[in-house]
Design an enzyme around this catalytic site. Sequence first.
Site, PDB file in Angstrom:
ATOM      1  N   ARG A 150       0.829  -1.219   0.000  1.00  0.00           N
ATOM      2  CA  ARG A 150       0.000   0.000   0.000  1.00  0.00           C
ATOM      3  C   ARG A 150       0.861   1.266   0.000  1.00  0.00           C
ATOM      4  NH1 ARG A 150      -2.960  -3.677   3.300  1.00  0.00           N
ATOM      5  NH2 ARG A 150      -1.155  -3.487   4.637  1.00  0.00           N
ATOM      6  N   ILE A 151       1.793   1.374   0.972  1.00  0.00           N
ATOM      7  CA  ILE A 151       2.563   2.620   1.093  1.00  0.00           C
ATOM      8  C   ILE A 151       3.574   2.734  -0.047  1.00  0.00           C
ATOM      9  CG2 ILE A 151       4.133   3.942   2.572  1.00  0.00           C
ATOM     10  CD1 ILE A 151       2.733   2.565   5.002  1.00  0.00           C
ATOM     11  N   ASP A 256      12.486   7.647   9.697  1.00  0.00           N
ATOM     12  CA  ASP A 256      11.387   7.913  10.631  1.00  0.00           C
ATOM     13  C   ASP A 256      11.316   6.837  11.705  1.00  0.00           C
ATOM     14  OD1 ASP A 256       9.003   9.347  11.468  1.00  0.00           O
ATOM     15  OD2 ASP A 256       7.825   7.662  10.688  1.00  0.00           O
ATOM     16  N   GLU A 261      13.611   2.640  19.837  1.00  0.00           N
ATOM     17  CA  GLU A 261      12.796   3.854  19.920  1.00  0.00           C
ATOM     18  C   GLU A 261      12.356   4.084  21.359  1.00  0.00           C
ATOM     19  OE1 GLU A 261       9.600   3.865  17.054  1.00  0.00           O
ATOM     20  OE2 GLU A 261      10.954   3.479  15.393  1.00  0.00           O
ATOM     21  N   HIS A 280       9.301   8.762  14.369  1.00  0.00           N
ATOM     22  CA  HIS A 280       8.198   7.816  14.068  1.00  0.00           C
ATOM     23  C   HIS A 280       6.857   8.546  13.961  1.00  0.00           C
ATOM     24  CE1 HIS A 280       6.978   3.326  14.392  1.00  0.00           C
ATOM     25  NE2 HIS A 280       6.143   3.978  13.604  1.00  0.00           N
ATOM     26  N   ILE A 281       6.834   9.532  13.048  1.00  0.00           N
ATOM     27  CA  ILE A 281       5.613  10.343  12.884  1.00  0.00           C
ATOM     28  C   ILE A 281       4.886  10.028  11.583  1.00  0.00           C
ATOM     29  CG2 ILE A 281       6.307  12.298  14.333  1.00  0.00           C
ATOM     30  CD1 ILE A 281       7.128  13.725  11.634  1.00  0.00           C
ATOM     31  N   GLY A 282       5.241   8.887  10.959  1.00  0.00           N
ATOM     32  CA  GLY A 282       4.623   8.544   9.668  1.00  0.00           C
ATOM     33  C   GLY A 282       3.107   8.648   9.687  1.00  0.00           C
ATOM     34  N   ALA A 283       2.506   8.124  10.728  1.00  0.00           N
ATOM     35  CA  ALA A 283       1.036   8.108  10.794  1.00  0.00           C
ATOM     36  C   ALA A 283       0.499   9.240  11.658  1.00  0.00           C
ATOM     37  CB  ALA A 283       0.574   6.766  11.352  1.00  0.00           C
TER      38      ALA A 283
HETATM   39  P1  NAD Z   1       1.855  -3.763   2.945  1.00  0.00           P
HETATM   40  O1  NAD Z   1       1.668  -5.070   3.583  1.00  0.00           O
HETATM   41  O2  NAD Z   1       0.755  -3.231   2.071  1.00  0.00           O
HETATM   42  O3  NAD Z   1       3.188  -3.755   2.076  1.00  0.00           O
HETATM   43  C1  NAD Z   1       4.365  -4.425   2.446  1.00  0.00           C
HETATM   44  C2  NAD Z   1       4.993  -4.938   1.165  1.00  0.00           C
HETATM   45  O4  NAD Z   1       6.251  -5.499   1.482  1.00  0.00           O
HETATM   46  C3  NAD Z   1       4.167  -6.031   0.468  1.00  0.00           C
HETATM   47  O5  NAD Z   1       4.009  -5.710  -0.889  1.00  0.00           O
HETATM   48  C4  NAD Z   1       5.013  -7.287   0.641  1.00  0.00           C
HETATM   49  O6  NAD Z   1       4.899  -8.137  -0.467  1.00  0.00           O
HETATM   50  C5  NAD Z   1       6.423  -6.681   0.737  1.00  0.00           C
HETATM   51  N1  NAD Z   1       7.323  -7.588   1.424  1.00  0.00           N
HETATM   52  C6  NAD Z   1       7.161  -8.196   2.618  1.00  0.00           C
HETATM   53  N2  NAD Z   1       8.225  -8.977   2.889  1.00  0.00           N
HETATM   54  C7  NAD Z   1       9.082  -8.850   1.859  1.00  0.00           C
HETATM   55  C8  NAD Z   1      10.347  -9.401   1.555  1.00  0.00           C
HETATM   56  N3  NAD Z   1      10.937 -10.256   2.389  1.00  0.00           N
HETATM   57  N4  NAD Z   1      10.928  -9.027   0.406  1.00  0.00           N
HETATM   58  C9  NAD Z   1      10.328  -8.170  -0.424  1.00  0.00           C
HETATM   59  N5  NAD Z   1       9.127  -7.617  -0.207  1.00  0.00           N
HETATM   60  C10 NAD Z   1       8.510  -7.944   0.932  1.00  0.00           C
HETATM   61  O7  NAD Z   1       2.169  -2.729   4.122  1.00  0.00           O
HETATM   62  P2  NAD Z   1       2.041  -1.134   4.106  1.00  0.00           P
HETATM   63  O8  NAD Z   1       0.705  -0.744   4.628  1.00  0.00           O
HETATM   64  O9  NAD Z   1       2.488  -0.616   2.791  1.00  0.00           O
HETATM   65  O10 NAD Z   1       3.116  -0.779   5.238  1.00  0.00           O
HETATM   66  C11 NAD Z   1       4.503  -0.914   4.965  1.00  0.00           C
HETATM   67  C12 NAD Z   1       5.363  -0.680   6.187  1.00  0.00           C
HETATM   68  O11 NAD Z   1       5.149   0.627   6.712  1.00  0.00           O
HETATM   69  C13 NAD Z   1       5.116  -1.623   7.360  1.00  0.00           C
HETATM   70  O12 NAD Z   1       6.405  -2.034   7.846  1.00  0.00           O
HETATM   71  C14 NAD Z   1       4.500  -0.784   8.404  1.00  0.00           C
HETATM   72  O13 NAD Z   1       4.841  -1.263   9.677  1.00  0.00           O
HETATM   73  C15 NAD Z   1       5.150   0.561   8.106  1.00  0.00           C
HETATM   74  N6  NAD Z   1       4.398   1.700   8.651  1.00  0.00           N
HETATM   75  C16 NAD Z   1       5.103   2.700   9.233  1.00  0.00           C
HETATM   76  C17 NAD Z   1       4.431   3.804   9.749  1.00  0.00           C
HETATM   77  C18 NAD Z   1       5.183   4.943  10.374  1.00  0.00           C
HETATM   78  O14 NAD Z   1       4.650   5.600  11.249  1.00  0.00           O
HETATM   79  N7  NAD Z   1       6.387   5.239   9.941  1.00  0.00           N
HETATM   80  C19 NAD Z   1       3.033   3.860   9.692  1.00  0.00           C
HETATM   81  C20 NAD Z   1       2.341   2.837   9.045  1.00  0.00           C
HETATM   82  C21 NAD Z   1       3.051   1.751   8.534  1.00  0.00           C
END
Ligand code: NAD
Length: 311
Positions: A150-151, A256, A261, A280-283
């Site tokens: 997604r991200i 981030d 942490e 860690h302010i992504g969200a």
């Molecule tokens: P998601 O599940 O939609 O996407 C993760 C992607 O990573 C998937 O496409 C998956 O196929 C891929 N993936 C997983 N393991 C893999 C590997 N070993 N090799 C290659 N690709 C791999 O998740 P998302 O919603 O896009 O979130 C992504 C990340 O962002 C998560 O780690 C989440 O914890 C983090 N996040 C951080 C914040 C923040 O505050 N900074 C906020 C929300 C999410």
Amino acid sequence: MVKVLIASRIHEKGVELLKSNGLEVSMVDEPSEDELAELIKGYHGLIVRSKPLVTRKVIESADKLLVIARAGVGVDNIDVEAARSRGIEVITVPEATTVSVAELTIGLMIAVARKIAFCDREMRRGAWPKKHGEGFELSGKVLGVIGAGRIGASVARIAKHGLNMGIVYYSTTRKPWLEEELDAKYLPLDELLKTADVVTIHVSLTNETRHMINEEKLRLMKRNAILINTSRGAVIDTNALVKALKEGWIAGAGLDVYEEEPLPRDHPLTKLDNVVLTPHIGASTHEAQERAGVQIAEKLVQYFKQKELLK
Ligand code: NAD
């Protein structure tokens, strides 16, 4: 009465939604493992964000718990295995924070490429760092997305349409729609690291992705490339990253998230001018927090209705 413990603050609209649907709600602010293991008794539902830790100990202390609800995405603070083994469901609202994290990622990319934080720091101490503030354009450069979920896909879209960047990506599976929509090219990880001018990480943290970016991988990157991480800190070997930034294997980083942490005071990363750090302010936007709070409350209500514990 169905009882829910909110163990990390969610948006008030989410709390109201739970109450108006007849749930009994209690709130605590990110208790320790021992505190939560004690508190959890008697609750049917538990709401958390990226904190507190919901360990095996907590799960095994729970006597009535049916569901753990994560107001956001990323369940690395929850022992999902332990929950499953006791038939406790884990639910998330993965879409709620996507836009906010993607926008912060783009912000970090620009901040590192144009040395915004460095210039700001210098000016505040009376300097005029015009010469040392020279950066590089993102337009026409190659963005390497590791983890095109997604991200990752959202960042790729903004980078392609808004910044005119070329997109390469590496993910568990190929994404034909991404290749079609953004003309994105799938590359094996090593090839991506050798090719990209900006590498951005968006994988979830698993045993496979822990220290996925280590010394060997960092050495593959171009010397003028930058690395952005808004996923989870432990995806990068921090010691190797500090070395890479100090010794110039890469040009800079925007982070981030951290292995530890809060990032310890006086951590080597805080001494480096070519790094932009956010806590860690992504969200952490009004919109994402409201969405996460309301959506997780809706999901919980739906869950209890399906279980026929609520009308
Ligand atoms: P998601 O599940 O939609 O996407 C993760 C992607 O990573 C998937 O496409 C998956 O196929 C891929 N993936 C997983 N393991 C893999 C590997 N070993 N090799 C290659 N690709 C791999 O998740 P998302 O919603 O896009 O979130 C992504 C990340 O962002 C998560 O780690 C989440 O914890 C983090 N996040 C951080 C914040 C923040 O505050 N900074 C906020 C929300 C999410």
